[in-house]
Design a protein around this motif. Structure first.
Motif, PDB file in Angstrom:
ATOM      1  N   ASN A   1       0.817  -1.223   0.000  1.00 33.45           N
ATOM      2  CA  ASN A   1       0.000   0.000   0.000  1.00 33.45           C
ATOM      3  C   ASN A   1       0.852   1.276   0.000  1.00 33.45           C
TER       4      ASN A   1
ATOM      5  N   LEU B   1      -5.883   7.769  -8.882  1.00 30.27           N
ATOM      6  CA  LEU B   1      -6.813   7.502  -7.778  1.00 30.27           C
ATOM      7  C   LEU B   1      -8.165   8.153  -8.075  1.00 30.27           C
TER       8      LEU B   1
ATOM      9  N   VAL C   1      -4.747   1.769  -0.990  1.00 34.28           N
ATOM     10  CA  VAL C   1      -4.331   2.042  -2.373  1.00 34.28           C
ATOM     11  C   VAL C   1      -3.049   1.256  -2.633  1.00 34.28           C
TER      12      VAL C   1
ATOM     13  N   LEU D   1      -1.780   1.875 -10.446  1.00 33.97           N
ATOM     14  CA  LEU D   1      -2.509   2.036  -9.173  1.00 33.97           C
ATOM     15  C   LEU D   1      -3.780   1.168  -9.134  1.00 33.97           C
TER      16      LEU D   1
ATOM     17  N   LEU E   1      -7.136   0.588  -6.569  1.00 37.22           N
ATOM     18  CA  LEU E   1      -7.865   0.963  -5.360  1.00 37.22           C
ATOM     19  C   LEU E   1      -8.438  -0.319  -4.767  1.00 37.22           C
TER      20      LEU E   1
END
Ligand SMILES: Nc1ncnc2c1ncn2[C@@H]1O[C@H](COP(=O)(O)OP(=O)(O)OP(=O)(O)O)[C@@H](O)[C@H]1O
Length: 403
Positions: free
Chosen positions: A106, A128, A150, A215, A217
């Motif tokens: 993370n 994000l 994340v 990335l 989520l």
């Protein structure tokens, strides 16, 4: 638990992390010879099945590419892919388990006391926001946006390592013995030792644009669809420093997409400057006092002001019996207003590590405008995720890096 074979297929190699309701293990899938993240929920919880079913619904409904004014980009990897869901029986009962694609770890871990290079920070913020936009466009609120949730994609070259090679590269699992505080022997259903989570990722300053473009989520354990399901403010579990203030002041009122926008604002601030905008280690009352210091008292709704200013002896009983914030009575150091907070909490650190990049004047203004829009006390006045993506800062500085 390390070295166990679960579901006749997943060999436990190490621990990746844990949350309130589950432990996440690094496992080697002996059928596909790939590494996966294996989430094992605490026994007896029905709730954990929600997360894989929401993720599956999302991955079936989200388009494979996401359109923005800056062009189309691959959206399929932004949300964790659930591979398999199954049950495992242990000494404490039945555990719901599911496997997901393995990630680097993370962003909180990566950025503890460290800054992301400025280009990477912009791209992480853009990615994000795009992930949140994808979820909102499918009718879901994430409900728990903060940097521990994340993650960043891991290069698939890791799958080339045998378990023995993996251990040579990343080390043996680190364990600590578990003792009872009263010195009595452990019950038979308690493990004799705990495994310390392994961090597989890079540190913030080593992050590349490729990392940021990967990335993910994660953690949809708190996600919900407001159209079909009510989530009261008092039932929100986002850490208080990132939790929208309506969830604190109005615990009996349902929260919605706007609650994610507040949390996203605090997460973007932390990505840019390594520091949280509101202190993580304080009481709820102190955190709200900081929000008022930073954002100004004028924006606080009248009804909230009455709760906030009530005397120490007045009790406020809500239907959900959740405590509502009250002005701290102890002496405290006020936090600076937004502009100054950005200079002191974000830019100061960036100047100290100049190689990581400092935000220029025009960009700083655009960031602060965006923050003011996302961090409005009244949820109905907060900007939507579409407006976040159309903001000056996103369009000029952050989104153009999305690849
Ligand atoms: N796919 C993954 N790859 C690598 N690490 C992961 C993965 N999923 C989770 N982790 C690690 O495990 C930690 C906890 O995961 P997660 O947030 O999903 O657990 P949780 O039990 O739902 O947490 P909480 O109870 O706090 O909501 C993450 O912060 C991350 O460090």
């Amino acid at each position: 638990m390390v070295d166990d074979l679960l579901h006749r297929r997943y060999r436990i190699v190490d621990k990746l992390g844990h949350g309130g309701y589950s432990t996440i293990w690094l496992a080697h899938d002996e059928q596909t010879t790939r590494y996966v993240a294996l989430k094992v929920a605490i026994s007896g919880q029905m709730l954990p099945r929600r997360e894989p079913s929401i993720l599956r619904a999302l991955s079936e409904s989200v388009p494979s590419t996401q359109e923005t004014a800056q062009g189309a980009f691959d959206a399929s990897t932004t949300i964790p892919q659930v591979l398999e869901v199954f049950n495992v029986r242990g000494p404490n009962g039945i555990h719901v388990c599911y496997t997901k694609t393995l990630a680097q770890g993370n962003l909180k871990e990566a950025s503890f006391n460290r800054l992301f290079p400025i280009e990477v920070a912009r791209l992480l913020a853009a990615r994000l926001a795009l992930a949140v936009s994808l979820i909102h466009s499918q009718g879901f609120v994430h409900g728990d946006i903060h940097l521990r949730n994340v993650l960043v994609k891991l290069p698939s070259t890791i799958d080339e390592l045998s378990i023995a090679d993996f251990r040579k590269t990343f080390g043996e699992p680190e364990t600590v013995p578990i003792h009872r505080a009263d010195g009595e022997p452990l019950p038979p259903n308690a493990p004799p030792q705990a495994v310390v989570p392994l961090y597989l990722g890079r540190m913030a300053e080593e992050f590349t644009l490729d990392d940021a473009n990967g990335l993910i989520l994660g953690d949809f354990g708190e996600a919900f669809a407001p159209a079909t399901e009510e989530r009261l403010g008092g039932d929100c579990n986002t850490p208080v420093a990132m939790r929208a203030p309506e969830a604190l002041f109005e615990p009996d009122t349902p929260v919605s997409f706007s609650a994610d926008i507040w949390s996203l604002g605090t997460a973007i601030w932390e990505i840019l400057g390594m520091n949280f905008i509101f202190s993580e280690t304080e009481t709820m009352d102190e955190i709200v006092a900081q929000q008022i210091d930073v954002l100004g008292y004028h924006g606080l709704p009248l009804a909230w002001r009455e709760h906030w200013e009530r005397s120490n002896t007045e009790e406020l009983v809500t239907e959900t019996e959740v405590e509502v914030p009250r002005h701290p009575t102890v002496d405290r150091n006020a936090w600076p207003p937004l502009e100054q907070a950005f200079a002191e909490f974000v830019q100061k650190h960036r100047r100290e590590q100049e190689a990581m990049g400092v935000f220029g004047e025009e960009e700083t203004k655009a960031i602060l405008d965006l923050m003011r829009g996302m961090l409005r006390f009244k949820p109905e006045e907060r900007i939507t995720i579409q407006e976040v993506l159309q903001s000056d800062w996103m369009t000029k500085w952050a989104l153009p890096r999305v690849g």
